[in-house]
Scaffold this active site. Structure first.
Site, short mmCIF file in Angstrom:
data_model
loop_
_atom_site.label_atom_id
_atom_site.label_comp_id
_atom_site.label_asym_id
_atom_site.label_seq_id
_atom_site.Cartn_x
_atom_site.Cartn_y
_atom_site.Cartn_z
N GLY A 208 84.69 -48.11 91.41
CA GLY A 208 83.45 -46.26 91.78
C GLY A 208 85.14 -46.44 92.58
O GLY A 208 86.55 -46.70 92.25
N ASN A 209 84.96 -45.04 92.84
CA ASN A 209 86.12 -44.47 93.90
C ASN A 209 85.34 -43.40 94.94
O ASN A 209 84.10 -43.16 95.15
CB ASN A 209 86.38 -42.92 93.10
CG ASN A 209 86.21 -42.20 92.19
OD1 ASN A 209 85.24 -41.33 92.76
ND2 ASN A 209 85.56 -42.16 90.35
N TYR A 210 86.37 -42.78 95.60
CA TYR A 210 85.61 -42.19 97.11
C TYR A 210 85.28 -40.81 96.55
O TYR A 210 84.69 -40.10 97.78
CB TYR A 210 87.36 -42.52 97.82
CG TYR A 210 87.59 -43.36 98.62
CD1 TYR A 210 86.77 -44.57 99.27
CD2 TYR A 210 89.09 -43.58 97.75
CE1 TYR A 210 87.44 -45.51 99.75
CE2 TYR A 210 90.16 -45.15 98.51
CZ TYR A 210 88.20 -45.84 99.01
OH TYR A 210 89.72 -47.37 99.94
#
Ligand code: CTP
Length: 401
Positions: A208-210
């Site tokens: 995923g990412n932030y």
């Protein structure tokens, strides 16, 4: 535009409060339902009886009615109102609002209001010009509060200068203009992708990412407020949507986001690609939890995800407007302009990770709009709500050209 609107009028303790009966009367004449909340000091400047007579509602000052203990709910007032107008707004109340202090009903109502908030400052010229007051107004502006600028003229102190509350007619005109502007997306459908995507590795892990989704949600709220029908295709985020004309389509992976966005592309007049889409997914998702190997490294094979923006760019119809985002760390403008061209966008909103307090997870953002025609428009650091307004203003200018 004001007909049928619920206006919560907050009156703080300044001499200009004497104009509030006239102000409330003008709002009622425009077809508004007006309820009034006053600070205890404001009662010295205009009587609750006058205000109750004009508005035909009891006036609220305390958290509860001392006679019978009935609770005056600031939450329900905030939900009832289509707009919260605080006029006059003293330096003291502005300072408390800017700092989240909530020691009276007027201020707790401010903190729980979900509607647009307007303040009409009124004070002596030196108080208005003071750095502390200007700092507080800047904070409130960044928080999305609409400031109805005071006028210059004779002040109660006998001095002359800027600080006199805007005339009731000007205040009503400001509210009217706001609601008129709000409808400039009426009849339009806006599709927005927002948040991250999660690419499953196995049943318990993902790539995923932030991305928090905050920018995409701010855009959705802004478009909905301006009358659009909004389709928000959103990856896994913890944010909630509360506006009725936002239809939320929750997805997890880039492929799911792609399919939902493509399905909506035929009805969208504006497409805003705000999501931080994972460029790759694992080639083989495990159907059981992957166990730790005793020795050695582990390799995951990744395969490319579809580029949603590029796909929509290929399908773009005449008159459809496409807006992309680029978060860059280096060669920002060059990279962003390249993406704008490659994905067939009309303009791209660039944020640089080198700017402080901008980008992922922050409530503020600092953007530059790069237009396909070569125009470059930089903006200051602002709340994501105000950045959303700048982007939509820009989009409408292009759409109406
Ligand atoms: N985008 C998209 N689908 C993807 C990747 C990106 O719709 N699979 C959109 C983003 O929502 C954004 C724009 O394309 O509006 C640019 O995203 P970015 O990740 O910066 O672009 P990439 O083409 O993936 O470039 P990079 O090599 O910098 O990751």
């Amino acid at each position: 535009m004001l007909k049928g609107k619920n206006i919560l009028l907050g009156i703080t303790g300044g001499i200009a409060a004497y104009k509030c009966a006239g102000l409330a009367r003008l709002l009622v004449k425009q077809g508004c339902d007006v309820k009034v909340v006053m600070t205890p000091l404001a009662r010295q400047f205009v009587t609750p009886l006058s205000m109750a007579t004009v508005t035909r509602h009891p006036i609220l000052v305390d958290f509860f009615n001392p006679e019978n203990g009935e609770w005056n709910s600031h939450v329900s007032l905030g939900l009832w109102a289509d707009a919260y107008l605080i006029a006059p707004a003293t330096a003291n109340s502005l300072g408390k609002m800017a700092n989240g202090i909530a020691d009276n009903l007027l201020l707790t109502s401010y903190l729980s209001a979900r509607c647009p908030v307007f303040v009409a400052p009124a004070m002596d010229l030196d108080m208005y010009a003071h750095k502390a007051t200007q700092r507080n107004l800047d904070i409130l502006r960044a928080d999305g509060v609409n400031i109805i600028e005071p006028e210059s003229g004779f002040l109660a102190s006998g001095l002359e200068g800027k600080g006199r509350m805007a005339e009731p007619e000007a205040i009503v005109a400001a509210l009217d203009a706001y609601f008129a502007e709000q409808q400039d997306l009426a009849g339009k459908t806006v599709m927005i992708t927002a948040g991250p995507t999660y690419e499953k590795i196995d049943p318990v892990r993902f790539i995923g990412n932030y991305s928090s989704g905050k920018m995409g949600f701010a855009l959705a709220e802004e478009c909905a407020r301006r009358g659009a029908s909004v389709k928000l295709v959103v990856g896994p985020v913890s944010l909630k949507t509360s506006t009725p004309n936002i239809e939320r389509i929750d997805v997890e992976s880039a492929q799911e986001m792609h399919d939902a966005a493509v399905a909506l592309s035929d009805i969208a007049d504006i497409e805003i690609l705000c999501a931080a889409v994972a460029d790759y997914r694992v080639a083989q998702q495990a159907d059981h939890k992957i166990k730790r190997e005793k020795t050695g490294a582990m390799t995951l094979e990744l395969v490319p995800n579809p580029d949603i923006a590029a796909e929509l760019g290929r399908r773009k119809r005449d008159g459809q407007l496409m807006i992309g985002f680029a978060l860059e760390t280096n060669d920002e403008q060059q990279n962003a302009a390249g993406k704008c061209e490659r994905k067939n966008l009309d303009f791209i909103v660039l944020n640089s990770l080198r700017d402080q307090n901008a980008g992922f997870r922050y409530d503020t953002n600092k953007v530059t709009i790069l237009d396909r025609n070569g125009d470059v428009t930089p903006y200051d650091l602002k709340s994501k709500a105000l950045v959303a307004k700048d982007i939509i203003d820009y989009a409408l200018k292009k759409l109406n050209k």
